[in-house]
Design a protein around this motif. Structure first.
Motif, PDB file in Angstrom:
ATOM      1  N   SER A 122       0.715  -1.143   0.218  1.00 46.54           N
ATOM      2  CA  SER A 122      -0.101  -0.058   0.006  1.00 46.54           C
ATOM      3  C   SER A 122       0.788   1.345   0.098  1.00 46.54           C
ATOM      4  CB  SER A 122      -0.854   0.074   1.305  1.00 46.54           C
ATOM      5  OG  SER A 122      -0.189   0.233   2.510  1.00 46.54           O
ATOM      6  N   ARG A 123       0.443   2.379  -0.492  1.00 52.47           N
ATOM      7  CA  ARG A 123       1.031   3.664  -0.581  1.00 52.47           C
ATOM      8  C   ARG A 123       0.793   4.196   1.306  1.00 52.47           C
ATOM      9  NH1 ARG A 123      -2.188   6.784  -4.315  1.00 52.47           N
ATOM     10  NH2 ARG A 123      -0.547   8.435  -4.226  1.00 52.47           N
ATOM     11  N   GLY A 165      -4.629  -5.677 -13.985  1.00 53.42           N
ATOM     12  CA  GLY A 165      -4.808  -4.167 -13.803  1.00 53.42           C
ATOM     13  C   GLY A 165      -6.230  -4.136 -13.342  1.00 53.42           C
ATOM     14  N   GLY A 166      -7.143  -4.957 -13.284  1.00 55.76           N
ATOM     15  CA  GLY A 166      -8.530  -5.095 -12.731  1.00 55.76           C
ATOM     16  C   GLY A 166      -8.399  -4.927 -11.064  1.00 55.76           C
ATOM     17  N   ARG A 167      -9.603  -4.326 -10.797  1.00 60.44           N
ATOM     18  CA  ARG A 167      -9.825  -4.333  -9.303  1.00 60.44           C
ATOM     19  C   ARG A 167     -11.180  -5.103  -9.189  1.00 60.44           C
ATOM     20  NH1 ARG A 167      -9.204   1.774  -8.583  1.00 60.44           N
ATOM     21  NH2 ARG A 167     -10.598   1.675 -10.343  1.00 60.44           N
ATOM     22  N   TYR A 168     -11.228  -6.122  -8.383  1.00 60.85           N
ATOM     23  CA  TYR A 168     -12.572  -6.659  -8.077  1.00 60.85           C
ATOM     24  C   TYR A 168     -12.758  -7.017  -6.594  1.00 60.85           C
ATOM     25  CZ  TYR A 168     -11.142  -7.713 -12.911  1.00 60.85           C
ATOM     26  OH  TYR A 168     -10.593  -7.647 -14.130  1.00 60.85           O
ATOM     27  N   THR A 175      -1.593   4.420 -12.432  1.00 59.39           N
ATOM     28  CA  THR A 175      -0.251   4.023 -12.490  1.00 59.39           C
ATOM     29  C   THR A 175       0.114   2.943 -11.459  1.00 59.39           C
ATOM     30  OG1 THR A 175       0.486   6.040 -11.811  1.00 59.39           O
ATOM     31  CG2 THR A 175       0.389   5.878 -14.013  1.00 59.39           C
ATOM     32  N   ASP A 176      -0.884   2.900 -10.477  1.00 59.26           N
ATOM     33  CA  ASP A 176      -0.563   2.403  -9.202  1.00 59.26           C
ATOM     34  C   ASP A 176      -0.198   0.619  -9.296  1.00 59.26           C
ATOM     35  OD1 ASP A 176      -0.487   4.514  -7.585  1.00 59.26           O
ATOM     36  OD2 ASP A 176      -2.309   4.309  -7.053  1.00 59.26           O
ATOM     37  N   ILE A 203      -7.546   0.439  -1.236  1.00 59.49           N
ATOM     38  CA  ILE A 203      -7.908   1.401  -2.103  1.00 59.49           C
ATOM     39  C   ILE A 203      -7.045   2.255  -2.619  1.00 59.49           C
ATOM     40  CG2 ILE A 203      -9.625   3.179  -2.095  1.00 59.49           C
ATOM     41  CD1 ILE A 203     -11.876   1.344  -0.590  1.00 59.49           C
ATOM     42  N   ASP A 204      -6.404   2.824  -1.565  1.00 60.57           N
ATOM     43  CA  ASP A 204      -5.328   3.835  -1.825  1.00 60.57           C
ATOM     44  C   ASP A 204      -4.037   3.433  -2.492  1.00 60.57           C
ATOM     45  OD1 ASP A 204      -6.824   5.502  -0.296  1.00 60.57           O
ATOM     46  OD2 ASP A 204      -5.498   5.553   1.436  1.00 60.57           O
ATOM     47  N   SER A 205      -3.814   2.103  -2.276  1.00 60.72           N
ATOM     48  CA  SER A 205      -2.571   1.589  -3.096  1.00 60.72           C
ATOM     49  C   SER A 205      -2.991   1.568  -4.512  1.00 60.72           C
ATOM     50  CB  SER A 205      -2.297   0.231  -2.318  1.00 60.72           C
ATOM     51  OG  SER A 205      -3.273  -0.617  -2.921  1.00 60.72           O
ATOM     52  N   CYS A 206      -4.126   1.287  -5.015  1.00 63.79           N
ATOM     53  CA  CYS A 206      -4.385   1.420  -6.487  1.00 63.79           C
ATOM     54  C   CYS A 206      -5.448   2.423  -6.931  1.00 63.79           C
ATOM     55  CB  CYS A 206      -4.962  -0.200  -6.703  1.00 63.79           C
ATOM     56  SG  CYS A 206      -6.147  -0.786  -5.590  1.00 63.79           S
TER      57      CYS A 206
END
Length: 459
Positions: free
Chosen positions: A33-34, A109-112, A326-327, A319-322
């Motif tokens: 995570s960021r 690259g997808g988020r699910y 470009t994350d 959530i914050d890490s992507c």
């Protein structure tokens, strides 16, 4: 949950996000995570108490970790509401909702995410450089907390009072439920106008129930002998004074399963007829909102911190890490958050960590992303390249009971993340995993501290 975490191996621990004012008990090593700086948040309760201007300003800046946690706590009266709020935040962040009954068509690259039983949630983001056999980076937490739950037959009457029969869930300090402004929240099955049946969440926000303590005049020795309530007979909340003989409640020919008054209150909140409520699954909840407290607002006063604090931090980290396009551009692994139910009673349920939910999801993710890949044991290789943090709360040393902690392992507030140790493997922490976790902390200037858990009461 720690036992489940022990099945996963450690490799390449990335960064973690810092929770504020709280302790986690990581078993392995944390999700990528960021890092976000935790600001001191001035408001005392939730965003609902802010002016529209300050609320929009907070939203525009991405929101405060502390303020977001307070909002999450105040929304999440039950495991169902905690999952629903997590679902809302994920959808707002651009995650795609999956159905376990459908075929998954996943892309790098997808988020699910998907939910199970409306109380368990698995969310993940696939790195754009994912290759078959790449590992998973996971934080696991749980959505449930010790509470009182309505019994299947909750209606009872005593001494001209309408009472609500409840049962204890998990290992709670049950004496603290006396003299609280309580209400109910949970899941209800409602019959729709077309004859179908719907799951609906309900939350009665006003004080509805109370478990009154016996007056000191009738229990003169309580301060000497201790308060030792019988959980079956003394922990029954009052709903109302019994109505007179002309009321609708008194005209019910057979003994109702639930008081008609309670069903009417629920139906008014849901906007349906009381007769259309087919089934209820309700927790008792304290109506007092979560807020900041202490001389410098340095404490969070709230119930359900175990383990909504870890759930929120894990959710926010993913959530914050992507959040930016470009994350995930340089990520090879799959970032995952698993929020389970029923940890407080052993996790052995369909929606608990003892079920194969997470491992089934991992296998499906690998299969969906494999495309035309032909190779050997992709799932097993991915597990060997994965790591998991079992994130839960740790007990800060109590200034009035310092002897309850081992002398050299006393977690202190605001001194860092807690890594729990137990020689008999009650936690998955090992010398290697603890070292890796502390090294990640050093890289990102995140302090850590150690706690040792006894298998017996301390001497």
């Amino acid at each position: 949950m720690a036992a489940m975490a022990a099945r996963l191996h450690l490799l390449h621990p990335p960064a973690i996000s810092r929770p504020s004012l709280l302790f986690l008990k990581p078993s392995l090593s944390p999700l990528s995570s960021r890092i976000r700086k935790v600001s001191t948040f001035p408001r005392l309760c939730s965003s609902a108490d802010q002016s529209p201007q300050s609320a929009s300003s907070s939203a525009a800046s991405g929101g405060s970790i502390v303020g977001g946690l307070l909002d999450y706590l105040n929304e999440s009266w039950t495991q169902f509401h905690a999952t629903a709020e997590a679902k809302r935040q994920l959808i707002d962040a651009g995650f795609h909702l999956l159905n376990e009954n459908d075929e998954w068509n996943l892309k790098p690259g997808g988020r699910y995410f998907f939910t199970r039983n409306m109380s368990c949630l698995i969310a993940f983001a696939v790195g754009e450089r994912y290759d078959v056999g790449s590992g998973f980076q996971v934080i696991a937490a749980h959505t449930d907390s010790p509470c009182l739950k309505l019994k299947p037959k909750s209606a009872s009457t005593k001494s001209n009072y309408l009472m609500v029969n409840v049962q204890t869930y998990g290992g709670g300090l049950w004496h603290t439920w006396f003299d609280r402004d309580l209400s109910v929240a949970g899941r209800v099955i409602v019959r729709d106008s077309n004859g179908s049946f719907l799951h609906k969440l309900v939350k009665i926000k006003r004080p509805l129930l109370r478990v009154p303590t016996l007056a000191i005049h009738l229990d003169r020795t309580v301060n000497k002998d201790g308060f030792k309530p019988n959980l079956e007979t003394h922990l029954i909340p009052l709903l109302s004074i019994k109505p007179d003989e002309t009321s609708a409640e008194s005209k019910v020919s057979s003994k109702p399963v639930h008081h008609p008054l309670l069903l009417q209150i629920l139906s008014d909140e849901l906007g349906c007829c009381a007769d259309d409520i087919m089934s209820i699954e309700l927790n008792l909840c304290d109506t007092q909102p979560s807020c900041l407290g202490g001389g410098n607002n340095e404490f969070i006063f709230s119930g359900r911190l175990d383990n909504l604090a870890s759930s929120y931090c894990a959710l926010r980290a993913l959530i914050d890490s992507c959040r930016l396009p470009t994350d995930l551009s340089t990520e090879h692994a799959v970032r995952m958050v698993a929020l389970f139910d029923n940890e407080e009673v052993g996790s052995d349920s369909f929606q608990g960590a003892g079920a194969p939910t997470m491992f089934q999801a991992m296998r499906r993710i690998i299969d969906s992303l494999a495309d035309k890949y032909v190779g050997e044991n992709a799932f097993e290789r991915a597990i060997r390249k994965s790591f998991l943090v079992s994130a839960d709360m740790a007990h800060g040393v109590h200034p009035n009971f310092t002897d309850k902690h081992e002398e050299h392992h006393r977690p202190e507030m605001q001194k860092g993340l807690v890594i729990k140790h137990n020689a008999n493997q009650r936690y998955a922490t090992s010398g290697i995993t603890a070292f890796l976790f502390k090294e990640v902390g050093k890289i990102h200037n995140l302090p850590t501290q150690l706690e040792m858990i006894w298998d017996v009461d301390p001497p």
